[in-house]
Design a protein around this motif. Structure first.
Motif, PDB file in Angstrom:
ATOM      1  N   GLU A  62       0.831  -1.203   0.000  1.00  0.00           N
ATOM      2  CA  GLU A  62       0.000   0.000   0.000  1.00  0.00           C
ATOM      3  C   GLU A  62       0.870   1.260   0.000  1.00  0.00           C
ATOM      4  O   GLU A  62       0.574   2.227  -0.706  1.00  0.00           O
ATOM      5  CB  GLU A  62      -0.940   0.011   1.216  1.00  0.00           C
ATOM      6  CG  GLU A  62      -2.079  -0.963   1.123  1.00  0.00           C
ATOM      7  CD  GLU A  62      -3.040  -0.653  -0.001  1.00  0.00           C
ATOM      8  OE1 GLU A  62      -3.337   0.534  -0.230  1.00  0.00           O
ATOM      9  OE2 GLU A  62      -3.486  -1.606  -0.672  1.00  0.00           O
ATOM     10  N   HIS A  63       1.933   1.241   0.787  1.00  0.00           N
ATOM     11  CA  HIS A  63       2.844   2.392   0.837  1.00  0.00           C
ATOM     12  C   HIS A  63       3.472   2.640  -0.531  1.00  0.00           C
ATOM     13  O   HIS A  63       3.529   3.782  -0.997  1.00  0.00           O
ATOM     14  CB  HIS A  63       3.925   2.154   1.889  1.00  0.00           C
ATOM     15  CG  HIS A  63       4.938   3.242   1.971  1.00  0.00           C
ATOM     16  ND1 HIS A  63       4.650   4.478   2.504  1.00  0.00           N
ATOM     17  CD2 HIS A  63       6.223   3.300   1.558  1.00  0.00           C
ATOM     18  CE1 HIS A  63       5.721   5.247   2.431  1.00  0.00           C
ATOM     19  NE2 HIS A  63       6.703   4.554   1.859  1.00  0.00           N
ATOM     20  N   CYS A  64       3.936   1.567  -1.169  1.00  0.00           N
ATOM     21  CA  CYS A  64       4.545   1.709  -2.503  1.00  0.00           C
ATOM     22  C   CYS A  64       3.521   2.232  -3.510  1.00  0.00           C
ATOM     23  O   CYS A  64       3.859   3.058  -4.357  1.00  0.00           O
ATOM     24  CB  CYS A  64       5.108   0.370  -2.975  1.00  0.00           C
ATOM     25  SG  CYS A  64       6.598  -0.139  -2.098  1.00  0.00           S
ATOM     26  N   LYS A  65       2.296   1.765  -3.393  1.00  0.00           N
ATOM     27  CA  LYS A  65       1.238   2.223  -4.306  1.00  0.00           C
ATOM     28  C   LYS A  65       0.975   3.723  -4.104  1.00  0.00           C
ATOM     29  O   LYS A  65       0.847   4.477  -5.073  1.00  0.00           O
ATOM     30  CB  LYS A  65      -0.039   1.419  -4.045  1.00  0.00           C
ATOM     31  CG  LYS A  65      -1.119   1.638  -5.061  1.00  0.00           C
ATOM     32  CD  LYS A  65      -2.307   0.721  -4.778  1.00  0.00           C
ATOM     33  CE  LYS A  65      -3.397   0.928  -5.786  1.00  0.00           C
ATOM     34  NZ  LYS A  65      -4.563   0.074  -5.517  1.00  0.00           N
ATOM     35  N   LYS A  66       0.930   4.153  -2.850  1.00  0.00           N
ATOM     36  CA  LYS A  66       0.723   5.572  -2.561  1.00  0.00           C
ATOM     37  C   LYS A  66       1.890   6.407  -3.080  1.00  0.00           C
ATOM     38  O   LYS A  66       1.683   7.481  -3.649  1.00  0.00           O
ATOM     39  CB  LYS A  66       0.541   5.797  -1.055  1.00  0.00           C
ATOM     40  CG  LYS A  66      -0.792   5.323  -0.528  1.00  0.00           C
ATOM     41  CD  LYS A  66      -0.896   5.536   0.962  1.00  0.00           C
ATOM     42  CE  LYS A  66      -2.214   4.976   1.494  1.00  0.00           C
ATOM     43  NZ  LYS A  66      -2.308   5.119   2.950  1.00  0.00           N
ATOM     44  N   MET A  67       3.103   5.914  -2.870  1.00  0.00           N
ATOM     45  CA  MET A  67       4.283   6.640  -3.348  1.00  0.00           C
ATOM     46  C   MET A  67       4.268   6.747  -4.872  1.00  0.00           C
ATOM     47  O   MET A  67       4.631   7.780  -5.443  1.00  0.00           O
ATOM     48  CB  MET A  67       5.568   5.944  -2.881  1.00  0.00           C
ATOM     49  CG  MET A  67       5.776   6.003  -1.380  1.00  0.00           C
ATOM     50  SD  MET A  67       5.825   7.683  -0.722  1.00  0.00           S
ATOM     51  CE  MET A  67       7.380   8.230  -1.359  1.00  0.00           C
ATOM     52  N   LEU A  68       3.831   5.691  -5.543  1.00  0.00           N
ATOM     53  CA  LEU A  68       3.733   5.714  -7.000  1.00  0.00           C
ATOM     54  C   LEU A  68       2.689   6.732  -7.452  1.00  0.00           C
ATOM     55  O   LEU A  68       2.925   7.494  -8.408  1.00  0.00           O
ATOM     56  CB  LEU A  68       3.384   4.322  -7.528  1.00  0.00           C
ATOM     57  CG  LEU A  68       3.314   4.151  -9.028  1.00  0.00           C
ATOM     58  CD1 LEU A  68       4.683   4.427  -9.659  1.00  0.00           C
ATOM     59  CD2 LEU A  68       2.857   2.752  -9.377  1.00  0.00           C
ATOM     60  N   ASP A  69       1.548   6.778  -6.766  1.00  0.00           N
ATOM     61  CA  ASP A  69       0.517   7.767  -7.095  1.00  0.00           C
ATOM     62  C   ASP A  69       1.038   9.188  -6.889  1.00  0.00           C
ATOM     63  O   ASP A  69       0.788  10.070  -7.720  1.00  0.00           O
ATOM     64  CB  ASP A  69      -0.737   7.547  -6.240  1.00  0.00           C
ATOM     65  CG  ASP A  69      -1.488   6.280  -6.619  1.00  0.00           C
ATOM     66  OD1 ASP A  69      -1.266   5.771  -7.742  1.00  0.00           O
ATOM     67  OD2 ASP A  69      -2.291   5.790  -5.804  1.00  0.00           O
ATOM     68  N   ILE A  70       1.755   9.402  -5.798  1.00  0.00           N
ATOM     69  CA  ILE A  70       2.317  10.730  -5.528  1.00  0.00           C
ATOM     70  C   ILE A  70       3.313  11.105  -6.615  1.00  0.00           C
ATOM     71  O   ILE A  70       3.329  12.244  -7.101  1.00  0.00           O
ATOM     72  CB  ILE A  70       2.973  10.763  -4.131  1.00  0.00           C
ATOM     73  CG1 ILE A  70       1.887  10.704  -3.059  1.00  0.00           C
ATOM     74  CG2 ILE A  70       3.843  11.995  -3.960  1.00  0.00           C
ATOM     75  CD1 ILE A  70       2.423  10.484  -1.656  1.00  0.00           C
ATOM     76  N   GLU A  71       4.139  10.157  -7.022  1.00  0.00           N
ATOM     77  CA  GLU A  71       5.134  10.423  -8.071  1.00  0.00           C
ATOM     78  C   GLU A  71       4.441  10.748  -9.405  1.00  0.00           C
ATOM     79  O   GLU A  71       4.876  11.642 -10.130  1.00  0.00           O
ATOM     80  CB  GLU A  71       6.060   9.211  -8.233  1.00  0.00           C
ATOM     81  CG  GLU A  71       7.191   9.417  -9.195  1.00  0.00           C
ATOM     82  CD  GLU A  71       8.191  10.478  -8.754  1.00  0.00           C
ATOM     83  OE1 GLU A  71       8.921  10.980  -9.619  1.00  0.00           O
ATOM     84  OE2 GLU A  71       8.252  10.811  -7.554  1.00  0.00           O
ATOM     85  N   ARG A  72       3.364  10.039  -9.701  1.00  0.00           N
ATOM     86  CA  ARG A  72       2.609  10.331 -10.935  1.00  0.00           C
ATOM     87  C   ARG A  72       2.029  11.743 -10.895  1.00  0.00           C
ATOM     88  O   ARG A  72       2.060  12.463 -11.890  1.00  0.00           O
ATOM     89  CB  ARG A  72       1.494   9.304 -11.117  1.00  0.00           C
ATOM     90  CG  ARG A  72       1.989   7.975 -11.611  1.00  0.00           C
ATOM     91  CD  ARG A  72       0.853   7.016 -11.849  1.00  0.00           C
ATOM     92  NE  ARG A  72       1.359   5.739 -12.321  1.00  0.00           N
ATOM     93  CZ  ARG A  72       0.784   4.590 -12.090  1.00  0.00           C
ATOM     94  NH1 ARG A  72      -0.356   4.542 -11.391  1.00  0.00           N
ATOM     95  NH2 ARG A  72       1.314   3.470 -12.543  1.00  0.00           N
ATOM     96  N   GLU A  73       1.477  12.119  -9.749  1.00  0.00           N
ATOM     97  CA  GLU A  73       0.924  13.469  -9.606  1.00  0.00           C
ATOM     98  C   GLU A  73       2.021  14.521  -9.769  1.00  0.00           C
ATOM     99  O   GLU A  73       1.814  15.545 -10.424  1.00  0.00           O
ATOM    100  CB  GLU A  73       0.256  13.629  -8.236  1.00  0.00           C
ATOM    101  CG  GLU A  73      -1.046  12.887  -8.091  1.00  0.00           C
ATOM    102  CD  GLU A  73      -1.631  13.001  -6.699  1.00  0.00           C
ATOM    103  OE1 GLU A  73      -1.276  13.950  -5.969  1.00  0.00           O
ATOM    104  OE2 GLU A  73      -2.449  12.140  -6.338  1.00  0.00           O
ATOM    105  N   ARG A  74       3.178  14.258  -9.180  1.00  0.00           N
ATOM    106  CA  ARG A  74       4.294  15.198  -9.288  1.00  0.00           C
ATOM    107  C   ARG A  74       4.733  15.343 -10.739  1.00  0.00           C
ATOM    108  O   ARG A  74       4.972  16.455 -11.225  1.00  0.00           O
ATOM    109  CB  ARG A  74       5.477  14.732  -8.440  1.00  0.00           C
ATOM    110  CG  ARG A  74       6.601  15.756  -8.362  1.00  0.00           C
ATOM    111  CD  ARG A  74       7.822  15.202  -7.659  1.00  0.00           C
ATOM    112  NE  ARG A  74       8.448  14.112  -8.366  1.00  0.00           N
ATOM    113  CZ  ARG A  74       9.245  14.263  -9.440  1.00  0.00           C
ATOM    114  NH1 ARG A  74       9.476  15.463  -9.930  1.00  0.00           N
ATOM    115  NH2 ARG A  74       9.784  13.221 -10.020  1.00  0.00           N
ATOM    116  N   LEU A  75       4.805  14.232 -11.451  1.00  0.00           N
ATOM    117  CA  LEU A  75       5.188  14.289 -12.864  1.00  0.00           C
ATOM    118  C   LEU A  75       4.149  15.048 -13.695  1.00  0.00           C
ATOM    119  O   LEU A  75       4.504  15.802 -14.610  1.00  0.00           O
ATOM    120  CB  LEU A  75       5.380  12.874 -13.417  1.00  0.00           C
ATOM    121  CG  LEU A  75       6.629  12.146 -12.936  1.00  0.00           C
ATOM    122  CD1 LEU A  75       6.623  10.706 -13.426  1.00  0.00           C
ATOM    123  CD2 LEU A  75       7.879  12.858 -13.397  1.00  0.00           C
ATOM    124  N   ALA A  76       2.863  14.839 -13.374  1.00  0.00           N
ATOM    125  CA  ALA A  76       1.813  15.558 -14.093  1.00  0.00           C
ATOM    126  C   ALA A  76       1.931  17.063 -13.847  1.00  0.00           C
ATOM    127  O   ALA A  76       1.784  17.870 -14.780  1.00  0.00           O
ATOM    128  CB  ALA A  76       0.435  15.051 -13.666  1.00  0.00           C
TER     129      ALA A  76
END
Length: 133
Positions: A62-76
């Protein structure tokens, strides 16, 4: 030592030996029961450890999934910022080109800048018409 005395001694030795064997048997049964209890406790502990590990793995996932979502938002957001900066630079360059006085340019520069100004004006007109259609 007589025959009767000898027989009695043998019987005592045999009964003492059977008592010893009986005690040893009882001790071995107690030892087996103790092993069974500890084996059950060990299995329960292992089951608990497995359950905790499963929970831990799920939390890490779950933590990795959240970090991936945060990284996607940052890239966007970075992408949006890059596009805005590019649009700003393009607008500034267009304003600079449109501000050039063609009467003061050399004939070749005049033709070049006039073509650029016309392209800019056409682009602006198409942008204004695009959303309304």
């Amino acid at each position: 030592m007589g025959r009767d005395t000898s027989k009695q001694a043998k019987k005592k030795a045999a009964s003492a030996s059977s008592e010893c064997v009986s005690k040893m048997h009882d001790l071995s049964i107690q030892k087996i029961e103790l092993f069974k209890e500890t084996e059950g406790e060990r299995k329960a502990r292992l089951d608990e450890i497995v359950t905790l590990e499963k929970v831990k793995v799920e939390e890490v996932r779950e933590h990795c999934k959240k970090m991936l979502d945060i990284e996607r938002e940052r890239l966007a957001l970075d992408k949006q910022r890059f596009h805005k900066e590019a649009e700003k630079k393009e607008k500034k360059e267009d304003e600079r080109i449109l501000a050039i006085n063609l009467d003061q340019c050399l004939p070749m520069q005049c033709v070049y800048y006039q073509a650029l100004q016309e392209d800019i004006i056409q682009k602006l007109m198409s942008q204004r018409r695009g959303p309304t259609q």
